[in-house]
Design an enzyme around this catalytic site. Structure first.
Site: not given
Length: 311
Positions: A56, A119, A145, A173
């Site tokens: 990110t 999305y 993730y 993660k």
């Protein structure tokens, strides 16, 4: 897996502090590969145990496919072989994700981090098929993730168990900030490596059994987070807990202006490292906000000294 150790199926035995390194841009918001690689060098030289480009904080969702590939190449060229480089390769489509994963492996990344597709809503079957296709395409370890607050897709514990059964999936993660989910995941899938993905849960993550931490604060103050990890690793939980309080203070300061990522990139010049702007529509702090941030950081024990030494 015993507490605070990498998982048995993780060939990298990933542990310690793994910053989600930044992507640098010039004043026109064009990719600056030299400074991107230099930031990886900045954190490695200050003791981190791995790097995670294109998380990110790396603004991966604002980059073109070609730019993403070039970032991975630049970081691997700079610090590959010194610490593990686990490259972010996730995308909304499986096809894109596989292509990024194949490229990352081809240029020497040690592992790939695959964010859950975002999305569009994703069910458990779709998630399993997605990660299975990535695993079939590459031989490097895959780290799931999990950040449902950003992707809109939360993994159930049942789905995670199916993912853990895929040959090549090595760890998670977790940025869900859902400690009960994390603890149950560890219980259900004990052979995976777990990385705490929020600066608010670095100490807590180690306490429940995470082998390491992906820390945005470590992008700017790697020394602080490395000291926290090493104190815990050496059995000094009181010191690690005190350092978590300092991380909380930095985190609050970063979030007080234009957002967490703005805080990270706006603070780096105070350490003598200019990473350029965020890519629009994200923005850096304005001068007034940056001055206020500098004052807050300077007042934090163990943090201000770094600013005074390097700004």
């Amino acid at each position: 897996m015993s507490l605070h150790e990498p998982g048995a199926v993780d060939p990298l035995s990933l542990a310690g502090v793994v910053p989600p390194t930044i992507t640098a841009f010039d004043d026109e918001e064009s990719l600056d590969l030299e400074r991107t690689a230099a930031h990886a060098r900045f954190v490695v030289d200050r003791g981190v145990h791995g790097v995670f480009p294109l998380g990110t904080n790396g603004e991966f969702a604002l980059l073109t496919d070609a730019e993403r590939d070039r970032v991975v190449e630049a970081v691997v060229d700079e610090v590959g072989g010194e610490v593990p480089v686990i490259a972010g390769v996730g995308a909304p489509s499986t096809r894109q994700t596989v292509a990024h994963a194949e490229h990352a492996e081809s240029v020497g990344a040690d592992g790939v981090v695959v964010v859950t597709p975002y999305y569009f809503p994703l069910d458990g079957r779709g998630a399993v098929e997605h990660y299975q296709r990535v695993a079939e395409a590459v031989s490097v370890p895959i780290y799931v993730y999990h950040i449902p607050g950003r992707t809109g897709n939360r993994l159930s514990l049942e789905t995670l168990e199916e993912l853990a059964a895929i040959d090549g999936v090595a760890g998670v993660k977790d940025s869900s900030k859902d400690v009960p989910w994390l603890v149950q995941a560890m219980d259900a899938c004990p052979d995976l490596t777990y990385l705490a993905g929020s600066d608010s849960l670095l100490f807590a993550g180690l306490e429940v059994g995470c082998a390491g931490m992906v820390s945005a604060v470590a992008n700017v103050f790697p020394e602080l987070v490395v000291e926290l990890y090493e104190a815990y690793d050496e059995g000094d939980e009181a010191q690690a807990h005190d350092l978590q309080r300092q991380v909380f203070a930095v985190r609050r300061a970063f979030k007080s202006g234009g957002g967490y990522m703005a805080g990270v990139k706006s603070t780096l010049p105070m350490r003598g490292f200019d990473a350029g702007p965020l890519r629009s529509p994200l923005r850096l702090l304005d001068d007034e906000e940056a001055d206020a941030l500098s004052e807050q950081l300077a007042a934090i024990e163990g943090v201000g000294e770094h600013l005074s030494l390097e700004k």
